[in-house]
Every structure is written in C-alpha cells, then in structure tokens.
Design a protein around this motif. Sequence first.
Motif, PDB file in Angstrom:
ATOM      1  N   PHE A 213       0.826  -1.208   0.000  1.00  0.00           N
ATOM      2  CA  PHE A 213       0.000   0.000   0.000  1.00  0.00           C
ATOM      3  C   PHE A 213       0.861   1.258   0.000  1.00  0.00           C
ATOM      4  O   PHE A 213       0.469   2.292   0.534  1.00  0.00           O
ATOM      5  CB  PHE A 213      -0.930  -0.019   1.216  1.00  0.00           C
ATOM      6  N   ILE A 214       2.036   1.167  -0.633  1.00  0.00           N
ATOM      7  CA  ILE A 214       2.888   2.341  -0.751  1.00  0.00           C
ATOM      8  C   ILE A 214       2.194   3.419  -1.567  1.00  0.00           C
ATOM      9  O   ILE A 214       2.325   4.609  -1.291  1.00  0.00           O
ATOM     10  CB  ILE A 214       4.237   1.961  -1.379  1.00  0.00           C
ATOM     11  N   ASP A 215       1.451   3.004  -2.596  1.00  0.00           N
ATOM     12  CA  ASP A 215       0.710   3.955  -3.418  1.00  0.00           C
ATOM     13  C   ASP A 215      -0.739   3.514  -3.523  1.00  0.00           C
ATOM     14  O   ASP A 215      -1.175   2.574  -2.851  1.00  0.00           O
ATOM     15  CB  ASP A 215       1.355   4.109  -4.792  1.00  0.00           C
ATOM     16  N   ASP A 216      -1.506   4.190  -4.368  1.00  0.00           N
ATOM     17  CA  ASP A 216      -2.942   3.931  -4.489  1.00  0.00           C
ATOM     18  C   ASP A 216      -3.295   3.080  -5.694  1.00  0.00           C
ATOM     19  O   ASP A 216      -4.467   3.021  -6.087  1.00  0.00           O
ATOM     20  CB  ASP A 216      -3.694   5.271  -4.594  1.00  0.00           C
ATOM     21  N   TYR A 217      -2.331   2.411  -6.278  1.00  0.00           N
ATOM     22  CA  TYR A 217      -2.563   1.713  -7.541  1.00  0.00           C
ATOM     23  C   TYR A 217      -3.720   0.724  -7.446  1.00  0.00           C
ATOM     24  O   TYR A 217      -4.534   0.627  -8.372  1.00  0.00           O
ATOM     25  CB  TYR A 217      -1.286   0.996  -7.972  1.00  0.00           C
ATOM     26  N   ARG A 218      -3.802  -0.029  -6.372  1.00  0.00           N
ATOM     27  CA  ARG A 218      -4.855  -1.040  -6.227  1.00  0.00           C
ATOM     28  C   ARG A 218      -6.040  -0.548  -5.406  1.00  0.00           C
ATOM     29  O   ARG A 218      -6.957  -1.313  -5.134  1.00  0.00           O
ATOM     30  CB  ARG A 218      -4.278  -2.292  -5.554  1.00  0.00           C
ATOM     31  N   ILE A 219      -6.045   0.713  -4.993  1.00  0.00           N
ATOM     32  CA  ILE A 219      -7.086   1.213  -4.090  1.00  0.00           C
ATOM     33  C   ILE A 219      -8.126   2.003  -4.868  1.00  0.00           C
ATOM     34  O   ILE A 219      -7.802   2.971  -5.556  1.00  0.00           O
ATOM     35  CB  ILE A 219      -6.477   2.098  -2.987  1.00  0.00           C
ATOM     36  N   ARG A 545       9.718  -5.043   9.473  1.00  0.00           N
ATOM     37  CA  ARG A 545       9.016  -6.304   9.347  1.00  0.00           C
ATOM     38  C   ARG A 545       8.794  -6.571   7.866  1.00  0.00           C
ATOM     39  O   ARG A 545       8.883  -5.678   7.017  1.00  0.00           O
ATOM     40  CB  ARG A 545       7.690  -6.299  10.117  1.00  0.00           C
ATOM     41  N   LYS A 546       8.466  -7.779   7.518  1.00  0.00           N
ATOM     42  CA  LYS A 546       8.154  -8.103   6.130  1.00  0.00           C
ATOM     43  C   LYS A 546       7.069  -7.157   5.604  1.00  0.00           C
ATOM     44  O   LYS A 546       6.041  -6.945   6.269  1.00  0.00           O
ATOM     45  CB  LYS A 546       7.683  -9.551   6.037  1.00  0.00           C
ATOM     46  N   ASP A 547       7.288  -6.578   4.443  1.00  0.00           N
ATOM     47  CA  ASP A 547       6.359  -5.634   3.796  1.00  0.00           C
ATOM     48  C   ASP A 547       6.113  -4.395   4.653  1.00  0.00           C
ATOM     49  O   ASP A 547       5.145  -3.657   4.419  1.00  0.00           O
ATOM     50  CB  ASP A 547       4.999  -6.285   3.497  1.00  0.00           C
ATOM     51  N   GLY A 548       6.990  -4.128   5.610  1.00  0.00           N
ATOM     52  CA  GLY A 548       6.630  -3.224   6.697  1.00  0.00           C
ATOM     53  C   GLY A 548       6.917  -1.756   6.512  1.00  0.00           C
ATOM     54  O   GLY A 548       6.934  -1.025   7.511  1.00  0.00           O
ATOM     55  N   TRP A 549       7.116  -1.281   5.302  1.00  0.00           N
ATOM     56  CA  TRP A 549       7.398   0.143   5.120  1.00  0.00           C
ATOM     57  C   TRP A 549       6.156   1.008   5.316  1.00  0.00           C
ATOM     58  O   TRP A 549       6.221   2.083   5.886  1.00  0.00           O
ATOM     59  CB  TRP A 549       7.951   0.394   3.717  1.00  0.00           C
ATOM     60  N   VAL A 550       5.019   0.525   4.805  1.00  0.00           N
ATOM     61  CA  VAL A 550       3.796   1.330   4.799  1.00  0.00           C
ATOM     62  C   VAL A 550       2.613   0.442   5.163  1.00  0.00           C
ATOM     63  O   VAL A 550       2.523  -0.707   4.696  1.00  0.00           O
ATOM     64  CB  VAL A 550       3.552   1.969   3.418  1.00  0.00           C
ATOM     65  N   SER A 551       1.710   0.983   5.963  1.00  0.00           N
ATOM     66  CA  SER A 551       0.475   0.255   6.278  1.00  0.00           C
ATOM     67  C   SER A 551      -0.720   1.175   6.104  1.00  0.00           C
ATOM     68  O   SER A 551      -0.588   2.398   6.005  1.00  0.00           O
ATOM     69  CB  SER A 551       0.500  -0.261   7.720  1.00  0.00           C
ATOM     70  N   MET A 552      -1.900   0.558   6.056  1.00  0.00           N
ATOM     71  CA  MET A 552      -3.162   1.282   6.128  1.00  0.00           C
ATOM     72  C   MET A 552      -3.731   1.015   7.515  1.00  0.00           C
ATOM     73  O   MET A 552      -3.871  -0.146   7.921  1.00  0.00           O
ATOM     74  CB  MET A 552      -4.121   0.833   5.039  1.00  0.00           C
ATOM     75  N   ARG A 553      -4.084   2.079   8.241  1.00  0.00           N
ATOM     76  CA  ARG A 553      -4.386   1.963   9.681  1.00  0.00           C
ATOM     77  C   ARG A 553      -5.809   2.410   9.993  1.00  0.00           C
ATOM     78  O   ARG A 553      -6.316   3.372   9.425  1.00  0.00           O
ATOM     79  CB  ARG A 553      -3.397   2.802  10.483  1.00  0.00           C
ATOM     80  N   ALA A 554      -6.406   1.681  10.936  1.00  0.00           N
ATOM     81  CA  ALA A 554      -7.700   2.061  11.504  1.00  0.00           C
ATOM     82  C   ALA A 554      -7.565   2.128  13.013  1.00  0.00           C
ATOM     83  O   ALA A 554      -6.817   1.339  13.622  1.00  0.00           O
ATOM     84  CB  ALA A 554      -8.784   1.063  11.126  1.00  0.00           C
ATOM     85  N   GLY A 555      -8.286   3.057  13.630  1.00  0.00           N
ATOM     86  CA  GLY A 555      -8.337   3.142  15.078  1.00  0.00           C
ATOM     87  C   GLY A 555      -9.459   2.293  15.635  1.00  0.00           C
ATOM     88  O   GLY A 555      -9.826   1.259  15.061  1.00  0.00           O
ATOM     89  N   ALA A 556     -10.037   2.755  16.731  1.00  0.00           N
ATOM     90  CA  ALA A 556     -11.097   1.980  17.378  1.00  0.00           C
ATOM     91  C   ALA A 556     -12.339   1.867  16.502  1.00  0.00           C
ATOM     92  O   ALA A 556     -13.107   0.908  16.613  1.00  0.00           O
ATOM     93  CB  ALA A 556     -11.455   2.617  18.725  1.00  0.00           C
ATOM     94  N   GLU A 557     -12.544   2.845  15.636  1.00  0.00           N
ATOM     95  CA  GLU A 557     -13.689   2.792  14.736  1.00  0.00           C
ATOM     96  C   GLU A 557     -13.304   2.062  13.456  1.00  0.00           C
ATOM     97  O   GLU A 557     -12.251   2.322  12.867  1.00  0.00           O
ATOM     98  CB  GLU A 557     -14.147   4.216  14.404  1.00  0.00           C
ATOM     99  N   THR A 558     -14.139   1.152  13.020  1.00  0.00           N
ATOM    100  CA  THR A 558     -13.838   0.349  11.839  1.00  0.00           C
ATOM    101  C   THR A 558     -13.777   1.220  10.585  1.00  0.00           C
ATOM    102  O   THR A 558     -14.620   2.082  10.360  1.00  0.00           O
ATOM    103  CB  THR A 558     -14.908  -0.741  11.642  1.00  0.00           C
ATOM    104  N   GLY A 559     -12.737   0.973   9.783  1.00  0.00           N
ATOM    105  CA  GLY A 559     -12.609   1.629   8.493  1.00  0.00           C
ATOM    106  C   GLY A 559     -12.559   0.593   7.387  1.00  0.00           C
ATOM    107  O   GLY A 559     -12.387  -0.614   7.634  1.00  0.00           O
ATOM    108  N   THR A 560     -12.690   1.053   6.153  1.00  0.00           N
ATOM    109  CA  THR A 560     -12.697   0.117   5.024  1.00  0.00           C
ATOM    110  C   THR A 560     -11.701   0.552   3.955  1.00  0.00           C
ATOM    111  O   THR A 560     -11.348   1.725   3.834  1.00  0.00           O
ATOM    112  CB  THR A 560     -14.092   0.018   4.378  1.00  0.00           C
ATOM    113  N   LEU A 561     -11.277  -0.411   3.188  1.00  0.00           N
ATOM    114  CA  LEU A 561     -10.475  -0.192   1.986  1.00  0.00           C
ATOM    115  C   LEU A 561     -11.009  -1.120   0.916  1.00  0.00           C
ATOM    116  O   LEU A 561     -11.057  -2.342   1.105  1.00  0.00           O
ATOM    117  CB  LEU A 561      -8.987  -0.460   2.246  1.00  0.00           C
ATOM    118  N   THR A 562     -11.420  -0.541  -0.211  1.00  0.00           N
ATOM    119  CA  THR A 562     -11.933  -1.321  -1.331  1.00  0.00           C
ATOM    120  C   THR A 562     -10.939  -1.261  -2.477  1.00  0.00           C
ATOM    121  O   THR A 562     -10.528  -0.171  -2.890  1.00  0.00           O
ATOM    122  CB  THR A 562     -13.292  -0.776  -1.810  1.00  0.00           C
ATOM    123  N   THR A 563     -10.554  -2.415  -2.974  1.00  0.00           N
ATOM    124  CA  THR A 563      -9.601  -2.444  -4.086  1.00  0.00           C
ATOM    125  C   THR A 563     -10.301  -2.118  -5.394  1.00  0.00           C
ATOM    126  O   THR A 563     -11.527  -2.158  -5.503  1.00  0.00           O
ATOM    127  CB  THR A 563      -8.946  -3.825  -4.213  1.00  0.00           C
TER     128      THR A 563
END
Length: 733
Positions: A213-219, A545-563
């Motif tokens: 998820f370094i960029d938005d290509y699949r998002i 960590r493996k693949d660990g440069w960039v993440s997509m993060r959610a807090g206590a409230e649920t968030g979504t990511l659609t490819t």
Amino acid sequence: MRLRHRRRGIALFAAAPLLLGVVPGGSAQPAAPAAPAAQAAPAGETQHPIVNPSFEDSAPGTAPAGWTVSTTGTGGSALVTDADASTGEQSLRVVQPAGSTVTAVSSATPVVQEQRLYITGRLELEAGTSASLMIYYRKADGTRMTDRQIQVTGTGWQDLRLPLAAPPYATDVVIMVRANSAAGGTTLVDDMHLVEEEPESYDPVLGVQQELFIDDYRIESTDLERVVHPGTKTGPVLTPTEPWEGVMTQIMGSVFWDPSYGKYRMYYVGINAGWRILYAESDDGTTWEKPDLGLVDYQGSKANNIVLAPAGGGGVVYDPDDADPNRRYKMLTLVWSGSTRTYRAFFSPDGFVWTPSPVAPAIPGADVVTVSYDQEKGHFIALTKQIYGVRAFFLSTSTDFVHWTYPEYALAADELDQTIAVSHGALEAQTYAVPALPYGNDYIGFPWMFEITAHDDPGGTGGGADGTTDVQIAASRDLRHWHRPDRSNVFLRGPDGSWDDSMVITSSDLIVTDTEVSTYYGGWDGTHAIPGGERKAAIGKVTWRKDGWVSMRAGAETGTLTTRELEVSGDSLVVNAVLGTGGSLRAELLDAAGDPLPGFGLAASNPVTGDQLAAELTWDGADFAAIGDQPVRIRFHLTGGDLYSFTVADGATIAFGGSDSGVENRAGAGDRTLVEEVWSHAPFRDHGQFVRTVHEVAERWRATGLLTRDEARSVRVAAARSDVGRTHSEETR
C-alpha cells in the motif's frame, strides 16, 4: 489453473531502438528510414498543436510562419522549399555555412512538471553535417532549462522520435532545429509534432506476490490512514579503519547474500585523495571483515581491500543465470579517466577481479548511479543522474549489462517536495539518487531527498550545494511512473551529535527473508558542503518487518479499503497485518456491481486477529478458490490495527516458507514434485546450502523439460528470498 505474470511488462523496451540515436549535444545514427510519420498521435496519446508543423503555411523561399529563425555569421538560412518534402508539398531547408549558426524555433506549449512529452519529425541530410532536432524546455524568463537533441546521417528521409519529460521550473517547451557544426551542412526538415504520452494505465491482473500500500494503484476507495513506518537502525556496522578509506566509508554500492560464496558481500566506497570501490564480507550481516585482496596498489602496497580505483558509486549484482561464468558478477559504476567521468560496466567471475565491458560508456552521463537486477524478468535496472537542470534520475535497462536503453526520465523532486523543504527552512529540494528494485508485485524505490540550504545557483546541481538528505519510499509498476503519496521518511537520521545526524543514503538492494526486510545505509555526521576531511561517514543497517514500510491503519472505529477490480488466479487470500487488543480484520468479495458475492459477505468473514505475517482470510461455508475467473473487488474491514499487504496465493505453486515462485508445483519423475525433491535433501546446514540445493534441482528439472528457463529462474528467486536455513529463524515447509 491460470498462472499470472508477477509484474507488468515495461513498455520502454518496445521504444528502445528509437532511443539509440539520441545523444546529448552530439550526433547519432538514427533508426532506419520508415514510412512517413502519421500526423495523428497514437491511440491514447495527445498531440499538442504547434503552428505550421509541416511548413505548408508559408510560400516557398520565405521564412516559416509560426517559427522564429535566427542566424549568426554569414550565409545561413532556414527557408521553406517546395523542391522536396516528406509528406505534403513543402519542407524547411536549413543551410548552415561553416562557422555560422542557424536556429528555427517553433511556437511554445505550456508544460507542467513530469508531463511526458516527445517530439517526432523527419529529417533528410542533403550535404555536410546534419542539423539537430531538439526538444527544448525553457524557464519563465525564456532561458534554457534543459534539452535533448538528435542528428541524422546517411541519405533519405529519416523518422526521429525524441522523448523528454518536463523538468521542475520549466514553463514551456519548443521544438528547435539547430545547425552549428564546424563543417556546415544542409538539412531538410518536415512533419514536426509534439505529443504527450498516454497516461499510466491500470492492469487488473494480480500477480502471485504481495500487494503493498505504498501507493494507491490497487485502491479504489478508503477511509483508512496511510502510515509510513521508520525502520529499526543498527550500527554502525562498518566504519573507516584503513588509510585508503580516509574518514569516509560510504554505502554508494551493494550488499547482498551470495549463495555461491556462502557470505554476505558488501561493495562500498572509500574516499581519501580519490574514490575507490572497496570490499567487505560477513557471515551474519553484522560483523564485517575487510580482507586483503592483493589486487590494487595503494601507496606501494596491494595489501588492501580495494577492488577498483579510481571509481565509486553504482553497485554490483550477482547473476546466476548468465551462461558465461566470467560474467557471474556485474558492476555498473562511475569511473575516472583524468578529469573525465563516465558510467562504465564491468564483469567478474568471482566478485574480485573485474574486466571492463567492451562498450564504453555503458550509459551517458556521469555522477550518482544505482543498479539492481530483476531476476524474474531477466533485466538489469539502472537509475542515473542526467543533465536536466536539477538533480533528477533517469531509467535505463539492459538484458546483457552491455547494451543499455537510453536514459528516460524517472523521478525528480516536485512542488510538494519544494513545499516540504521550505517548511523545514531549506531553499529547495532535489533528488540525490533513487535505488529501485523489484519487490512483491511491483517495484519499490528509495529516493534520497536533498534539502538544499545554500548554493550559488538556485535550481543548479553543483557539488557545493549544502544541505541534508533523507530517504523516502516510492512505488512503480513500470519503473517510469513513480508514486509517493506519503513523503514521510522511511527511516530517520540520528539525533544531533550522532554519526548519522546529517545525511543518510541507502545501498542498491534489499536483504529479504520470510519475516523481515533490511537494507544497509550510509550515514554522515556533516552536511553536503562540509569538506570531506571534516565530515565522517560510516555504514549501518536498517530493518523492517516483512512488507513493513507502509500500512493502512484504523483506530477503534472500523474503516474500510476497497480495491479496484482484480483478476486473480490463486486459491487463498493472505494478509500481513498487526491487530491490537480488540482489533480485527475481515473482508468481503464484491462483484462488478459492488455487491457481495454469494457466501463472501462480511457476516461470513472470519476475523483475523493478533500479529500475523501471513494469515489466511476465510469465510464460513465458502472457498476463495470458488471465485474462479470472475473479476472481483476486495473490501477490507479493519478495526484497531494496521494492514501491510495482501496476497492471493496459490497452494499448487512452488513456495518456500512465505516466498512463492508462482510456478506450478507439478509432478516429475516418480510422481514427486519439485518441492518434495528439494525437501528430500533436508536438513540444510544454512541458507546458502538450501539455495544451492534449489538451484541444482531447478536446473535438473529445466534440463529435462519439466521447467522452462523463466520458471527455473522464478524458483531460484523464491528460494533466495525465503527464510529457510537462516540462523535467526526456524526452517519452515
């Protein structure tokens, strides 16, 4: 079973023959004559209008309307003629007597940075030396920003194509025809066009490696937060200890695990009254030795670890696929011959003794260069600094390390970088280098961003500029279009007074295992303009960590990511995620209309929890493999954690631990699969023995026709990237 490719092909290879004739400020042999160039731009591309492109709007014997003609000396001219033309009735005849200069400049077209433009035209040499066709970028005051030019030789009308993306600070672009050779000459010019390339396209086919998820290509859409995770630093692991190193050991080079040698190998730079490429080796990647190689003289003795001098920068790649054992190791570096510097390629059978390539220079230009090897695709990647008005990096690729495509624009600092630099108190930002290499289903880059605090020439590239460097992360699918939606640093400089508090840079490669990824970095304790003897440099290591440069993060409230829409070929969906207490990750699979596929709704999704490097997402009563060939979108539902990557894996492919080759694990002799044959040789003493075993088995299978050459290469790459046999982790099957 459908096997998909891992990454999209690189479109520039198709255009490479058209680039071979391009020489900055010089002459060149063009492509062979072809049919007259079409006036319309190719499908998907945009033609920008210029006035009188084919010189049909002016009477013969007159200056071309819409073009500005200027001459110096006597007897020169640029006049419309109806005596000969490529298409239509007329062309422009440029007559340049010896000692004179003639230029014809088209109408101007406004540009923005990174606008990918090229010009096309047809030239015919009538006599003497050809005029140059130039794509010429200008600043707001009309002065030159940068240009690229090409000439022709031979007879007959010849098609020319000249690409160059718009640089920072440029406001417009013109087509220029310029004749100023010492001998003079006459050239006919016709059919001038300015074309903008087709925008980067989307490929829904999903490879067999991880999607980051370094960029938005699949998002397609998301309300999650993108977070860059600075790596954990160790070191310094290598410091200057020898006279030929002075006080600076720089990582402008490569560090890699060599399975044939059984050690980590480092090629770095030492600076003391000149630059030298030096060598160190290690069993564990932490404790390094500098062996006496007995190869290069230093003050009357060869008892040193110098492999090449004077030289510096660039890097070394290990190539197990070259049929010539004398080219097992390949180096691309900056070399000196007196005051002249060039990029030069070298070959070696052992990584110690180096022989220069028969083609020199390997790539035009001369300064910072990084090099890597995409073993799966079978091509080498170089990012070189070229004349561009500012520090910027250009892509060249090669399949043999001898013949390289002409440098094509890849990355430079943009307006956002300038804004960030100014907010830090700097004058401007430029790009110092861009190591780029394959990872997962795409390419990643580590731009070294130079925030300039002082120099004599704003927008210039002089070595006297002062400032600091930091390292960001970027992603690309084709090595040409790079994306950096988050400009945060991927690791941090040290605190004031530390050995790496002023500048940090990286090696050209990564050390990848099933659990982590690391690279080696150089740190300076002084800024760029401080004289070399007054600042010190050493080498450290940074790990994620493996693949660990960039993440997509959610807090206590649920968030979504659609490819975006995906075409998949695997039988399971695997995620790399860290979920905190009470956190979870679930997913639903959507059809083309955005509705959940039967059985793959959110209610049926089993939650992933905890810290998981490779957790399979499952649904009650449904099997991911059942989606078959239909395109899908994945909607992730994340609560209280970070999602680093996802992978559509294929259980019927050859994989070692978490490293998947994407090659079918078919049965061979005795109905035994390749994986079973490899594991019949276990246990393995170390990672090197494991990789060598896989190489031997894969080669046997290739020799008997059970694997293709490309499949065998992919299997070897998967073995090298795996964690099997490494001392810091358990062997897994």
